[in-house]
Design an enzyme around this catalytic site. Sequence first.
Site, PDB file in Angstrom:
ATOM      1  N   ARG A  22       4.227 -10.832  38.385  1.00 49.66           N
ATOM      2  CA  ARG A  22       2.787 -10.768  38.091  1.00 49.66           C
ATOM      3  C   ARG A  22       2.503  -9.919  36.854  1.00 49.66           C
ATOM      4  O   ARG A  22       1.699 -10.306  36.008  1.00 49.66           O
ATOM      5  CB  ARG A  22       2.001 -10.256  39.297  1.00 49.66           C
ATOM      6  CG  ARG A  22       2.030 -11.230  40.466  1.00 49.66           C
ATOM      7  CD  ARG A  22       1.351 -10.664  41.690  1.00 49.66           C
ATOM      8  NE  ARG A  22       2.064  -9.457  42.104  1.00 49.66           N
ATOM      9  CZ  ARG A  22       1.543  -8.513  42.886  1.00 49.66           C
ATOM     10  NH1 ARG A  22       0.314  -8.629  43.329  1.00 49.66           N
ATOM     11  NH2 ARG A  22       2.252  -7.468  43.233  1.00 49.66           N
ATOM     12  N   ASN A  40       0.477 -13.225  44.086  1.00 48.04           N
ATOM     13  CA  ASN A  40       1.527 -13.660  45.002  1.00 48.04           C
ATOM     14  C   ASN A  40       0.896 -14.495  46.099  1.00 48.04           C
ATOM     15  O   ASN A  40      -0.210 -14.202  46.560  1.00 48.04           O
ATOM     16  CB  ASN A  40       2.226 -12.455  45.648  1.00 48.04           C
ATOM     17  CG  ASN A  40       3.179 -11.757  44.707  1.00 48.04           C
ATOM     18  OD1 ASN A  40       3.615 -12.304  43.711  1.00 48.04           O
ATOM     19  ND2 ASN A  40       3.516 -10.522  45.024  1.00 48.04           N
TER      20      ASN A  40
END
Length: 94
Positions: A22, A40
């Site tokens: 990320r 996620n």
Amino acid sequence: MSDDHEAALVRVTGRVQGVSFRVWTRDEALRLGLTGWVRNESDGSVAALIVGSDTAISTMVERFWKGPPGASVSRVEKQPTALAEMPTGFRIAH
């Protein structure tokens, strides 16, 4: 949304959680001038909304295949999407 900007929802699967995917995505997106978010998913994948020029989106999709060190990407799925309004900045969503 302006004519020169596109939006895509991308799902990346493989070993993509627990490897700073990320943070890497946010940094790469900002370098390319993209806006949107990354998060996620409960199935172990990473999802991202990327908004920007067609060229920047295509470049980001190519980069998703490599990912950060430690990632092992098995699949990248890109789906064009329509937005009611343009996101500002690029954030890591939870």
